[in-house]
Motif scaffolding. Structure first.
Motif, PDB file in Angstrom:
ATOM      1  N   PRO A  32       0.831  -1.203   0.000  1.00  0.00           N
ATOM      2  CA  PRO A  32       0.000   0.000   0.000  1.00  0.00           C
ATOM      3  C   PRO A  32       0.865   1.252   0.000  1.00  0.00           C
ATOM      4  N   ARG A  33       0.403   2.258  -0.705  1.00  0.00           N
ATOM      5  CA  ARG A  33       1.138   3.526  -0.774  1.00  0.00           C
ATOM      6  C   ARG A  33       0.858   4.319   0.501  1.00  0.00           C
ATOM      7  N   ASP A  34       1.910   4.632   1.212  1.00  0.00           N
ATOM      8  CA  ASP A  34       1.785   5.401   2.443  1.00  0.00           C
ATOM      9  C   ASP A  34       2.341   6.800   2.199  1.00  0.00           C
ATOM     10  N   ASN A  35       3.630   6.851   1.909  1.00  0.00           N
ATOM     11  CA  ASN A  35       4.296   8.098   1.526  1.00  0.00           C
ATOM     12  C   ASN A  35       5.192   7.723   0.350  1.00  0.00           C
ATOM     13  N   ALA A  36       4.712   7.944  -0.863  1.00  0.00           N
ATOM     14  CA  ALA A  36       5.415   7.449  -2.052  1.00  0.00           C
ATOM     15  C   ALA A  36       6.843   7.975  -2.128  1.00  0.00           C
ATOM     16  N   THR A  37       7.030   9.233  -1.795  1.00  0.00           N
ATOM     17  CA  THR A  37       8.378   9.804  -1.871  1.00  0.00           C
ATOM     18  C   THR A  37       9.322   9.081  -0.928  1.00  0.00           C
ATOM     19  N   ALA A  38       8.888   8.874   0.307  1.00  0.00           N
ATOM     20  CA  ALA A  38       9.737   8.194   1.291  1.00  0.00           C
ATOM     21  C   ALA A  38       9.961   6.735   0.896  1.00  0.00           C
ATOM     22  N   GLN A  39       8.902   6.081   0.410  1.00  0.00           N
ATOM     23  CA  GLN A  39       9.030   4.669   0.039  1.00  0.00           C
ATOM     24  C   GLN A  39       9.995   4.488  -1.128  1.00  0.00           C
ATOM     25  N   ILE A  40       9.898   5.368  -2.127  1.00  0.00           N
ATOM     26  CA  ILE A  40      10.781   5.233  -3.298  1.00  0.00           C
ATOM     27  C   ILE A  40      12.192   5.707  -2.964  1.00  0.00           C
ATOM     28  N   SER A  41      12.322   6.689  -2.099  1.00  0.00           N
ATOM     29  CA  SER A  41      13.660   7.120  -1.656  1.00  0.00           C
ATOM     30  C   SER A  41      14.390   5.966  -0.985  1.00  0.00           C
TER      31      SER A  41
END
Length: 586
Positions: free
Chosen positions: A207-216
Motif C-alpha cells: 500500500p502507498r503510504d508516503n510514495a516519496t519516502a518509500q521510493i527514496s
C-alpha cells in the motif's frame, strides 16, 4: 551454414538460449513466425543473426525512433551492417543508397513509413531477406499498446509474399496472440511461446503510504539505474523534484516536456550507471537499456499486461532486479470512474483488467504465480522471489470491522471521506463531529483498540472490491459490493504485510551483487571506452561479461575471446584495454 559459429563470432555466445534456435531455424527456412518471448530473452538476436547470415536486407519495423537508435548501436557494435530510416536521421539519402547497393544487413523503420506506398516502391529495388515486426502486440486492438499504423502493414508484407516474416513481442495474452496471427498473416503453427517468467525480477507490492519516502528508501537500497512510473505529468514533476533531493541524479520524462529536453534526459539515462528516471508510461518501450536495477510504480498500472511490460524493463541483462508497486485505494476508485467514461462495449473488458490488478495487489500468495496464470501458464505455488514468498503475510478475517465501517458510512450520510469515518468509529471528538451530531450515532466509538489497526486496510479493501466508492467530492458512498457484506452474505479477508526488519547500516540490499574490486576496475575501463566511442557503457559489454572476466581472469586475447559476450569485433576493439585493466588491478 554453421549458425553456431556465426553466433560465437558476432555475439560471443557459445549457444542459443531458450527458444531462440527454434525461431531462427524457422526464419532460415523461410517460414512465418510469431515469437512470444519475455523481455531479456534475446528477441533481437532472432532477426539479427539471420540478417547477418542471409543474403539481402532484413527490414525491422519498430514503433519508436529511440528504440531503433538503441538497437542500431548494439547491432553496429557487433559488426552487423545496419541503419535507420527515420524522420530524425539526416543521412537518409546515404542510407537509401546503401540499401539499394545491398550494403545493409538491417534497416530499421517505423510502421508509419513502412505502410506508405513510397516505401514499398523503394523495396521493389532491394533484395529482401526478412521482415521483422518488433513489439507486434501493437498490431492488435486487444493489445495494451495498440498502434493503428501497425494495422496497415499487411499490404506491404503480402506484396513481398515470398519474404519470411517474423513477429516478436514480450507481452500478449492468448486473445492478443490469435489476433496478431490473423493481422500479420502468420499460420497457427507459426506460434512459438517461450513463457513469461522473469525469474531474476523480485516482485514486491505494498500500500502507498508516503510514495516519496518509500521510493527514496528503494533508491538507497539499489544504487544502479532505475525507472519510477507516476500516473500524471504533474506527478512526474513533483516526484522527480523530491527524489532529486536524495543526491542521486534524477531526471523527468513525459509528453509535455520540450522535445529537446525529453531527448536529452533519455540520452543521459541510457548512458548513466546510476540515474533514476521519473516518467509517465510514455517512457520505456523505446529504451533498450539492459542494466535497469529497479522499476517502481507510484500508482496502479492500467492492466496486468501493462504492469508486466513496465516491470520487464528491469534486469534485462539477467542480473537481479526488483519491481516495487505502491498502490492506493483511490487508484481503483479513479480507474472505475474512467471505465464509466469509455464506450459501453469496452467496459466489461476494462472492468476485467481492473479486477485482475485487484487480485494481484490483494493476494497473500505468490505474486509471480498470479502473473503467470494470467498469461495462461501453470506455475508452481511459490516462486521464492517475491515479497509474499520471502516473508509470508498474515490473512485476517476483517468481516466484522468491514460491517462496522460500512454502517458508519451509511449513518453519516455517505458524504464524508475515510479519515472522518474512521474518527467516528474510533470515537474521536471534534468540532465537526459535534456540529453534525454524529457523536450520538450508534456507530460512534464502536471500534475497539484491537480493531483500530484494521481500519485503514479495511477501507482500502472495500474500495478495491467496489463495496465503497468515492464521489466527486471525495466522500465515501456504497458500491455494488456493500449489500452482501451488510446482510451477512459475504465476508472480507485482508492480507496484512509483515513488519519489515530495518536493514543495518552497511548491509547490502536484497538481490544486489557483492562488491568486487576487479569488477569495479573493469567497469571503470568500460566507462572510459564508452565515453571515447560515444555509446552507452552496456554497448561495450554487459555487466555479466565483466563479471565473467573478473572470475576467469583471462591473460591473453584468445582466452578473452572465449568469455561470453565477447565477439570478434569487440575483441579487436576493446580486448587489449581490458587485458591491461586486469593486469593493472592484479
Amino acid at each position: 551454414m554453421d549458425l553456431t559459429a556465426k553466433l560465437r563470432q558476432l555475439f560471443g555466445f557459445a549457444g542459443f538460449r531458450g527458444v531462440q534456435q527454434q525461431v531462427v531455424d524457422r526464419v532460415m527456412a523461410g517460414r512465418r513466425t510469431l515469437a512470444v518471448m519475455p523481455t531479456g530473452a534475446g528477441k533481437s538476436l532472432c532477426y539479427q543473426l539471420p540478417a547477418a547470415a542471409l543474403p539481402g536486407t532484413c527490414v525491422v519495423i519498430s514503433p519508436l525512433i529511440a528504440l531503433m537508435h538503441d538497437q542500431l548501436r548494439a547491432a553496429t557494435a557487433v559488426g552487423i551492417r545496419a541503419a535507420t530510416l527515420t524522420s530524425a536521421d539526416d543521412n537518409r539519402a546515404e542510407t537509401i543508397a546503401r540499401l539499394k547497393a545491398g550494403e545493409l544487413d538491417l534497416l530499421y523503420v517505423a510502421p508509419e513509413r513502412a505502410s506508405g506506398s513510397g516505401f514499398a516502391q523503394l523495396l521493389d529495388q532491394v533484395d529482401l531477406a526478412l521482415f521483422a515486426i518488433d513489439e507486434a502486440h501493437c498490431v492488435s486492438e486487444w493489445g495494451h499498446d495498440f498502434r493503428p499504423d501497425y494495422r496497415l502493414l499487411r499490404p506491404l508484407l503480402d506484396r513481398f509474399d515470398h519474404v519470411p516474416r517474423l513477429a516478436l513481442t514480450a507481452t500478449a495474452d492468448a486473445h492478443t496472440r490469435a489476433d496478431i496471427l490473423v493481422q500479420l498473416g502468420i499460420p497457427d503453427d507459426g506460434l512459438i511461446v517461450a513463457g513469461f517468467d522473469r525469474p531474476n525480477i523480485r516482485y514486491s507490492i505494498a500500500p502507498r503510504d508516503n510514495a516519496t519516502a518509500q521510493i527514496s528508501a528503494l533508491m538507497k537500497a539499489h544504487l544502479g539505474p532505475g525507472i519510477v512510473y507516476a500516473q500524471t505529468r504533474a506527478g512526474v514533476e513533483k516526484l522527480a523534484e523530491a527524489l532529486g533531493r536524495t543526491g542521486r541524479p534524477v531526471r523527468a520524462y513525459h509528453a509535455g516536456l520540450d522535445p529537446a529536453v525529453r531527448a536529452a534526459n533519455q540520452t543521459a539515462f541510457v548512458q548513466s550507471e546510476d540515474m533514476v528516471m521519473v516518467a509517465t508510461v510514455a517512457f520505456g518501450m523505446g529504451i533498450d537499456k539492459p542494466d535497469v536495477r529497479f522499476v517502481a510504480h507510484a500508482g496502479l498500472p492500467k492492466s496486468i499486461e501493462a504492469y508486466y511490460q513496465e516491470t520487464g524493463r528491469a534486469g534485462r541483462d539477467g542480473d537481479p532486479a526488483v519491481a516495487h508497486l505502491f498502490w492506493g485505494a483511490e487508484d481503483f476508485a479513479r480507474a472505475r470512474l474512467r471505465i464509466g467514461e469509455v464506450e459501453p462495449d469496452r467496459q466489461p473488458g476494462e472492468r476485467a483488467r481492473l479486477a485482475a490488478m485487484g487480485a494481484l495487489v490483494e493476494t497473500g500468495g505468490c505474486r509471480r504465480a498470479v502473473l503467470l496464470r494470467h498469461f495462461g501458464e501453470a506455475p508452481a505455488e511459490q516462486c521464492g522471489n517475491c515479497d509474499n514468498c520471502l516473508t509470508p503475510p498474515a490473512a485476517v478475517d476483517a468481516t466484522e470491522v468491514a460491517r462496522k465501517y460500512l454502517s458508519a458510512v451509511f449513518r453519516t450520510g455517505q458524504s464524508f471521506g475515510s479519515g472522518y469515518v474512521e474518527s467516528v468509529l474510533l470515537g474521536k471528538s471534534s468540532e465537526r463531529s459535534l456540529m453534525n451530531g454524529h457523536e450520538q450515532l450508534s456507530v460512534w466509538g464502536i471500534v475497539s483498540a484491537g480493531e483500530a489497526t484494521l481500519l485503514r486496510p479495511v477501507s482500502r479493501a472495500l474500495l478495491l472490491r467496489d463495496a465503497l466508492r468515492t464521489n466527486h467530492h471525495g466522500g465515501l458512498e456504497f458500491g455494488p459490493g456493500a449489500r452482501a457484506l451488510l446482510k451477512g452474505e459475504g465476508t472480507l479477508s485482508i492480507v496484512l504485510p509483515p513488519v519489515r526488519a530495518r536493514r543495518r547500516r552497511g548491509e547490502g540490499a536484497d538481490g544486489e551483487m557483492p562488491h568486487d574490486p576487479l569488477f569495479e576496475a573493469l567497469r571503470d575501463c568500460r566507462r572510459r571506452l564508452a565515453s571515447e566511442a560515444g555509446v552507452p557503457p552496456y554497448v561495450v559489454f554487459h555487466d555479466w561479461t565483466l563479471r565473467e572476466m573478473a572470475s576467469v581472469r583471462p591473460a591473453t586475447l584468445a582466452a578473452l575471446g572465449r568469455i561470453t559476450g565477447v565477439g570478434a569485433k569487440k575483441l579487436d576493439a576493446y580486448g587489449a584495454a581490458f587485458l591491461q585493466a586486469m593486469k593493472d588491478a592484479a
